[in-house]
Design a protein around this motif. Sequence first.
Motif, PDB file in Angstrom:
ATOM      1  N   ALA A 161     123.119  85.484  75.048  1.00  0.00           N
ATOM      2  CA  ALA A 161     124.560  85.653  75.183  1.00  0.00           C
ATOM      3  C   ALA A 161     124.924  85.604  76.654  1.00  0.00           C
ATOM      4  CB  ALA A 161     124.996  86.981  74.569  1.00  0.00           C
ATOM      5  N   GLU A 162     125.661  84.616  77.034  1.00  0.00           N
ATOM      6  CA  GLU A 162     126.100  84.419  78.421  1.00  0.00           C
ATOM      7  C   GLU A 162     124.932  84.522  79.405  1.00  0.00           C
ATOM      8  OE1 GLU A 162     129.119  87.327  78.817  1.00  0.00           O
ATOM      9  OE2 GLU A 162     130.169  86.511  77.083  1.00  0.00           O
ATOM     10  N   GLY A 163     123.890  83.834  79.081  1.00  0.00           N
ATOM     11  CA  GLY A 163     122.782  83.764  80.022  1.00  0.00           C
ATOM     12  C   GLY A 163     121.855  84.962  80.029  1.00  0.00           C
ATOM     13  N   THR A 164     122.182  86.005  79.273  1.00  0.00           N
ATOM     14  CA  THR A 164     121.220  87.109  79.225  1.00  0.00           C
ATOM     15  C   THR A 164     120.549  87.140  77.857  1.00  0.00           C
ATOM     16  OG1 THR A 164     123.070  88.538  78.721  1.00  0.00           O
ATOM     17  CG2 THR A 164     122.184  88.664  80.961  1.00  0.00           C
ATOM     18  N   ILE A 165     119.297  87.528  77.898  1.00  0.00           N
ATOM     19  CA  ILE A 165     118.505  87.554  76.678  1.00  0.00           C
ATOM     20  C   ILE A 165     118.677  88.914  76.014  1.00  0.00           C
ATOM     21  CG2 ILE A 165     116.139  87.543  75.834  1.00  0.00           C
ATOM     22  CD1 ILE A 165     115.566  85.536  78.114  1.00  0.00           C
ATOM     23  N   MET A 166     119.000  88.891  74.710  1.00  0.00           N
ATOM     24  CA  MET A 166     119.244  90.159  74.021  1.00  0.00           C
ATOM     25  C   MET A 166     118.517  90.197  72.683  1.00  0.00           C
ATOM     26  SD  MET A 166     123.035  91.126  74.981  1.00  0.00           S
ATOM     27  CE  MET A 166     123.807  90.535  73.510  1.00  0.00           C
ATOM     28  N   ASN A 167     118.512  91.381  72.080  1.00  0.00           N
ATOM     29  CA  ASN A 167     117.935  91.574  70.748  1.00  0.00           C
ATOM     30  C   ASN A 167     116.534  90.975  70.645  1.00  0.00           C
ATOM     31  OD1 ASN A 167     120.319  92.720  70.020  1.00  0.00           O
ATOM     32  ND2 ASN A 167     121.150  90.814  69.173  1.00  0.00           N
ATOM     33  N   VAL A 168     115.695  91.329  71.570  1.00  0.00           N
ATOM     34  CA  VAL A 168     114.355  90.759  71.565  1.00  0.00           C
ATOM     35  C   VAL A 168     113.535  91.353  70.427  1.00  0.00           C
ATOM     36  CG1 VAL A 168     112.240  90.541  72.896  1.00  0.00           C
ATOM     37  CG2 VAL A 168     114.439  90.421  74.037  1.00  0.00           C
ATOM     38  N   GLN A 169     112.853  90.463  69.700  1.00  0.00           N
ATOM     39  CA  GLN A 169     111.955  90.921  68.647  1.00  0.00           C
ATOM     40  C   GLN A 169     110.576  90.314  68.932  1.00  0.00           C
ATOM     41  OE1 GLN A 169     114.830  89.294  65.754  1.00  0.00           O
ATOM     42  NE2 GLN A 169     114.252  91.064  64.530  1.00  0.00           N
ATOM     43  N   PRO A 170     109.747  91.058  69.636  1.00  0.00           N
ATOM     44  CA  PRO A 170     108.483  90.476  70.123  1.00  0.00           C
ATOM     45  C   PRO A 170     107.619  89.880  69.017  1.00  0.00           C
ATOM     46  CG  PRO A 170     108.879  92.621  71.110  1.00  0.00           C
ATOM     47  CD  PRO A 170     109.931  92.445  70.071  1.00  0.00           C
ATOM     48  N   LEU A 171     107.535  90.559  67.862  1.00  0.00           N
ATOM     49  CA  LEU A 171     106.642  90.033  66.829  1.00  0.00           C
ATOM     50  C   LEU A 171     107.207  88.766  66.194  1.00  0.00           C
ATOM     51  CD1 LEU A 171     105.326  93.291  65.171  1.00  0.00           C
ATOM     52  CD2 LEU A 171     104.110  91.690  66.628  1.00  0.00           C
ATOM     53  N   VAL A 172     108.543  88.722  66.055  1.00  0.00           N
ATOM     54  CA  VAL A 172     109.157  87.506  65.508  1.00  0.00           C
ATOM     55  C   VAL A 172     108.917  86.340  66.455  1.00  0.00           C
ATOM     56  CG1 VAL A 172     111.330  86.455  64.803  1.00  0.00           C
ATOM     57  CG2 VAL A 172     110.894  88.861  64.310  1.00  0.00           C
ATOM     58  N   ALA A 173     108.996  86.615  67.761  1.00  0.00           N
ATOM     59  CA  ALA A 173     108.740  85.553  68.738  1.00  0.00           C
ATOM     60  C   ALA A 173     107.306  85.072  68.640  1.00  0.00           C
ATOM     61  CB  ALA A 173     109.043  86.063  70.146  1.00  0.00           C
ATOM     62  N   MET A 174     106.404  86.015  68.469  1.00  0.00           N
ATOM     63  CA  MET A 174     104.989  85.658  68.449  1.00  0.00           C
ATOM     64  C   MET A 174     104.634  84.883  67.177  1.00  0.00           C
ATOM     65  SD  MET A 174     101.986  88.376  68.962  1.00  0.00           S
ATOM     66  CE  MET A 174     100.352  88.033  68.366  1.00  0.00           C
ATOM     67  N   PHE A 175     105.126  85.353  66.032  1.00  0.00           N
ATOM     68  CA  PHE A 175     104.813  84.667  64.774  1.00  0.00           C
ATOM     69  C   PHE A 175     105.892  83.636  64.468  1.00  0.00           C
ATOM     70  CE2 PHE A 175     102.355  88.507  64.683  1.00  0.00           C
ATOM     71  CZ  PHE A 175     101.147  88.063  64.201  1.00  0.00           C
ATOM     72  N   ASN A 176     106.003  82.662  65.347  1.00  0.00           N
ATOM     73  CA  ASN A 176     107.031  81.632  65.184  1.00  0.00           C
ATOM     74  C   ASN A 176     106.494  80.531  64.276  1.00  0.00           C
ATOM     75  OD1 ASN A 176     105.659  79.571  66.960  1.00  0.00           O
ATOM     76  ND2 ASN A 176     105.809  81.320  68.331  1.00  0.00           N
TER      77      ASN A 176
END
Lengths: 444, 335
Positions: A161-176
Amino acid sequence: MIDDPVVLSRLLTFVTLAFHIVMATIGVGLPIFISIAELVGIKKKDPHYILLARRWTRGYTILVAVGVVTGTIIGFQLSLLWPSFMQAAGHVISLPLFMETFAFFFEAIFLGIYLYTWERFKNPIYHWLLSIPIIIGSSASAFFITSVNAFMNTPQGFDLAEGTIMNVQPLVAMFNPAMPSKVSHVLTTAYLTGAFLLAAIAAFHILRGKTHIYYKKALHLAMIGCFVFSIATIINGDIGGKFLAVYQPEKLAAAEWHFETEDRATLLLGGILDPDEQEVKFGIRIPYALSILAFNRPTAEVIGLNDFPEELWPPLYIHYFFNLMITIGMFLAAVAFAYLVFYYFNRFNSLNKWLLRAIIICAPLSILSIEFGWIMTEAGRQPWILRGYLTVAEAATTSEHVFEMLLLFSSLYLALAILLPIILIRLFKKKTVESEIENQNIIL
Amino acid sequence: MIETIGISILWVFLYGYLIIGSIDFGAGFYSYYAKVTNKKHTIRQVIDRYLSPVWEVTNVFLVFFMIGLVGFFPASAFYFGTALLVPGSIALVLLAIRGSFYAFANYGARESNVYLFLYGITGLLIPAALSTVLTISEGGFITVDDSNVQLLLGELFVSPYSWIVVMLAIVSVLFISASFLTYYANVAKDKDAFELMRKFSLIWGGPTIFLSFLVFLTLSTHNPEHFQAMVEEGWLFVLSLLAFLAAILCIYKRKFMGIAFLLVCFQYGFAFFGYGYTHLPYILYPHITIYENVTSPEMGISLILAFLAGLLLLVPSLFLLMRLFIFNAEYARGR
Ligand code: HDD
Ligand code: HEM
Ligand code: HEM
């Protein structure tokens, strides 16, 4: 070009990764065979297998050492060359990177113990047990790093959102979505490469006229691995293609020079492209094969490149790398299969000169195939470094000194590439198999 | 909370690297020294027996710190990454030369003077290069204009503070490593090696304290804010000095060598944590603080959980490594 930090950073990344990946692949691939050889040796009370494990371990250690230093370089160089990318990656995908360092720790600690405790336990099975953490550690590091690379291809697990990273979900990112097919292909190809390397060494000695049964045992053990993992490679390589068709259609289309979206798509091998007319000369066409590769159905529709704006096209040269990888993969499987047929049907001679020669060639081919596969994957992600979010050009460093660094690191890798084989050959020449067996310095 | 846990984890691992890295780097230098002065069989053996099983582990400490820093404080990747391309690359090449040549000399076929020389000399150059990162973190050597970060190499070269830190780093490496090897030679019951390393411990002990004072002095003009904070926590540095004096006393009297080495660890522990604690909240003066640049809570918590899980794996394995090699008199003695 000499002062474009983007081009230079790409070149430097390419040189470093291309060098590291050889060591890393072998580092992941060898430990299981070392472990199997030691276990067989203990179970069968056959000192030849123990010697096999010991000699393989010696070579392995030197390669891992170079893998560790080049890997350390990568770990830092990514921040030095791609600072904005690493900042973003730090926010979203640092979990597997962080866990990878634990895998390194685990492997390094047990490798240290394994190397220096060959005769310290009364029951040799304890020593064998130490090889398990080495296998787990090296394969886990491949797992974690590959999930980072998969994330670069199919980023998810955050909102922008407007250049900032939000709502990070580390496991969702990892298990892409790219993770399962990538990880399995990377692991099996590493085991496959390891197996062919060992088989080629044994085949080389037999071809040179060495007759000791030791070499035949080594060859057979390794060739079984070659067969198993070459089949696995083809299967999960195919799964990788199906993944691309759904999630990264532009990469598959570029790799296949597939311009128009159509059903009953044709697979193209080789050829020369006329990029303006989008016409191909001299290629071999296999009807329906691309639809089958992509969706398992001869009538399925495969998305073509013309559906994408041209500035988002990956470079079209990846077609050749893709073709070469698949051709090599088929060849490796054929050689492994031929060996087993020759071996189990005694009518043929499984130590046939031509077969041995083919096995020797397979080792460099499998390493080339690793390089080709990575070039296809990484160049096929262009122009993105994080697909859909960050381009390579935005991510590169702004420093003016990348060219000097390129020269510096290239000389380092050149020196290592020259010294490494010399050291390895010298190491194994100094203590030949025959002398080690004779000296009986292998005790169960 | 996350920023405090994060920076503590990182600082503990950096401290770990400081100690075992110093042992490793210094040992490389002494190994080369022993070679050129033909003391081959005394300390070389002791050093090789300690180093061979652990050198890779040492390296991972550094990688861990780097990756952890990017994970917990992503902005530091951007600032340090952009600024440090040249010095960072040089340090990397040195590390690479050292690691691979160690493996070549140790597992490879032939003993070569060139390998050993490279191995010894990089042992001093690497800590020198790495220590400048701490210098840069004090601020004053980096300019930032709209997201373009630049390192002022010229300023770094003429700054007395930066040179004193480099010297302190080198001397510390020689001292920490000598005091460990004194202990290890004692365990191995190697009289010659013990006497030699004891002599080196005594020689290098004094300069470490002297240079530490100089660091204080120059910091007071280079970064008064940090200096003031250090003065306020002065008791930590007094404890560090006391630990040093006790260590030197033990070494001098040839008594309690294990405790002496522990005391040296305390000497550096107090100083290093005192330095780090007073450096806060800044990671890089004045651009990055642990509060403003910490990662999101989701990532922070998952990193901490991964860290705890990792520790469960790591601690027993490290314990095994130590028991088999370092605290094993039989092994140290060479059988
Ligand atoms: C010994 C090495 C080797 C061999 C024989 C093969 N591959 Fe491979 N391939 C790789 C080594 C490799 C690799 C280096 O490991 C790659 C690069 C990135 C990756 O995930 O794995 C790869 C990537 C890769 C990709 C791209 C995945 C992506 O970008 O997401 C596809 C579609 C395939 N492979 C498919 C195949 C097929 C159908 C093969 C049939 C024989 C094959 N590969 C043989
Ligand atoms: C599939 C590709 C890769 C595989 C299979 C792989 C595997 C390995 C292996 C087996 C090692 C030796 C570790 C040890 O023995 O301790 C290693 C070292 C290392 N790799 Fe790679 N690697 C790959 C790509 C990368 C990439 C892209 C990075 C960068 C993020 C990276 C970062 C590192 C680091 C930092 C080390 C050094 C760790 C140490 O000091 O022990 N690797 N890698
Ligand atoms: C795991 C094994 C990997 C290998 C062998 C590999 C290989 C490559 C190659 C050959 C390139 C050059 C592509 C080109 O010239 O267009 C490249 C680019 C790049 N890779 Fe990978 N890669 C791997 C994984 C990763 C991972 C895990 C990361 C990040 C954590 C990464 C980061 C990059 C970056 C930043 C670039 C430069 C941008 C570009 O040119 O595409 N790579 N890689």
